[in-house]
Design an enzyme around this catalytic site. Structure first.
Site, mmCIF file in Angstrom:
data_model
loop_
_atom_site.group_PDB
_atom_site.id
_atom_site.type_symbol
_atom_site.label_atom_id
_atom_site.label_comp_id
_atom_site.label_asym_id
_atom_site.label_seq_id
_atom_site.Cartn_x
_atom_site.Cartn_y
_atom_site.Cartn_z
ATOM 1 N N TYR A 18 38.444 81.252 57.126
ATOM 2 C CA TYR A 18 39.830 80.884 56.814
ATOM 3 C C TYR A 18 40.692 82.130 56.579
ATOM 4 C CZ TYR A 18 39.168 75.791 56.526
ATOM 5 O OH TYR A 18 38.952 74.458 56.821
ATOM 6 N N ASN A 63 39.718 67.583 52.051
ATOM 7 C CA ASN A 63 40.222 66.653 53.060
ATOM 8 C C ASN A 63 39.213 66.354 54.170
ATOM 9 O OD1 ASN A 63 40.396 69.075 54.351
ATOM 10 N ND2 ASN A 63 42.582 68.975 54.791
ATOM 11 N N HIS A 114 37.514 69.599 59.142
ATOM 12 C CA HIS A 114 38.300 70.660 59.791
ATOM 13 C C HIS A 114 38.325 70.411 61.282
ATOM 14 C CE1 HIS A 114 39.504 74.617 61.309
ATOM 15 N NE2 HIS A 114 38.484 74.506 62.142
ATOM 16 N N GLU A 123 36.084 79.893 66.809
ATOM 17 C CA GLU A 123 35.393 79.149 65.748
ATOM 18 C C GLU A 123 34.024 78.644 66.219
ATOM 19 O OE1 GLU A 123 38.205 76.218 64.364
ATOM 20 O OE2 GLU A 123 39.484 77.740 63.452
HETATM 21 P P1 ATP Z 1 41.804 72.740 58.802
HETATM 22 O O1 ATP Z 1 42.177 74.148 59.251
HETATM 23 O O2 ATP Z 1 40.748 72.725 57.717
HETATM 24 O O3 ATP Z 1 41.457 71.861 59.964
HETATM 25 P P2 ATP Z 1 44.576 72.021 58.698
HETATM 26 O O4 ATP Z 1 44.673 72.781 59.976
HETATM 27 O O5 ATP Z 1 45.014 70.592 58.680
HETATM 28 O O6 ATP Z 1 43.093 72.063 58.147
HETATM 29 P P3 ATP Z 1 45.576 74.341 57.313
HETATM 30 O O7 ATP Z 1 47.028 74.557 57.063
HETATM 31 O O8 ATP Z 1 44.900 75.127 58.385
HETATM 32 O O9 ATP Z 1 45.378 72.769 57.541
HETATM 33 O O10 ATP Z 1 44.823 74.576 55.941
HETATM 34 C C1 ATP Z 1 43.421 74.796 55.907
HETATM 35 C C2 ATP Z 1 42.835 74.008 54.766
HETATM 36 O O11 ATP Z 1 43.303 74.564 53.541
HETATM 37 C C3 ATP Z 1 43.250 72.537 54.695
HETATM 38 O O12 ATP Z 1 42.504 71.690 55.517
HETATM 39 C C4 ATP Z 1 43.024 72.226 53.236
HETATM 40 O O13 ATP Z 1 41.616 72.054 52.971
HETATM 41 C C5 ATP Z 1 43.495 73.520 52.583
HETATM 42 N N1 ATP Z 1 44.916 73.501 52.241
HETATM 43 C C6 ATP Z 1 45.959 73.696 53.072
HETATM 44 N N2 ATP Z 1 47.138 73.614 52.420
HETATM 45 C C7 ATP Z 1 46.813 73.377 51.132
HETATM 46 C C8 ATP Z 1 47.575 73.198 49.938
HETATM 47 N N3 ATP Z 1 48.910 73.264 49.945
HETATM 48 N N4 ATP Z 1 46.901 72.963 48.790
HETATM 49 C C9 ATP Z 1 45.552 72.908 48.766
HETATM 50 N N5 ATP Z 1 44.777 73.077 49.850
HETATM 51 C C10 ATP Z 1 45.385 73.307 51.013
HETATM 52 MG MG MG Z 2 43.911 74.743 60.200
#
Ligand code: ATP
Ligand code: MG
Length: 143
Positions: free
Chosen positions: A51, A114, A117, A128
């Site tokens: 990440y 959530n 991923h 990835e």
């Molecule tokens: P992922 O990359 O895990 O598929 P995503 O692309 O929907 O998720 P991203 O913006 O890439 O969302 O954020 C990566 C992960 O970081 C999210 O899936 C969530 O677990 C966490 N995350 C993102 N925004 C927040 C926030 N505002 N508060 C808490 N956790 C967050």
């Molecule tokens: Mg993401």
């Protein structure tokens, strides 16, 4: 042309809750086949590397702590238009905003915890997949 492969992770919240089987069935019913899969437990350094794009964001420390809190399940999934289709079926990042019937609406606990991923572009999918799997594990066609 959009690629046929993407990377997903059943995250530690869903894996610990015993939802991996239900989520895999959901993904297969959505037309994906599993090209590669494993159960993993990420180190802090591995979670920070995966990440890295979010380093500096207010949720980064909590996110990486969550992602190292237990086992997870990275998988390479295959179908037509893999990246966009998977993003659609998992739903919005925050389950409160996710469409009815999506994986996150069904299984996520919160915006952070959530459930799943999904890669957000073909370019990131390739990176990835390479993070978790050797090309020979994915098989013919490689990435
Ligand atoms: P992922 O990359 O895990 O598929 P995503 O692309 O929907 O998720 P991203 O913006 O890439 O969302 O954020 C990566 C992960 O970081 C999210 O899936 C969530 O677990 C966490 N995350 C993102 N925004 C927040 C926030 N505002 N508060 C808490 N956790 C967050
Ligand atoms: Mg993401």
């Amino acid at each position: 042309m959009a690629g046929r492969r993407t990377l997903t992770i059943i995250k530690p919240d869903a894996f610990a809750a015993g939802k991996a089987g239900a989520i895999i069935a959901y993904l297969e019913n959505s037309g994906f086949t599993i090209r590669a899969a494993r159960v993993a437990h990420l180190s802090q350094a591995q979670a920070e590397a995966f990440y890295a794009v979010h380093r500096g964001r207010p949720f980064f420390a909590s996110l990486t702590s969550f992602m190292t809190s237990g086992r997870c399940m990275p998988m390479v999934l295959e179908r037509d238009d893999a990246v966009a289709t998977l993003r659609t079926v998992i739903g919005a990042t925050d389950p409160a905003e996710a469409a009815p019937g999506t994986v996150r609406k069904l299984y996520a606990v919160s915006k952070e915890r959530n459930a799943i991923h999904a890669s957000d572009s073909d370019e990131n999918a390739v990176a990835e997949m390479g993070f978790f799997f050797a090309e020979m594990e994915v098989g013919v066609g490689g990435w």
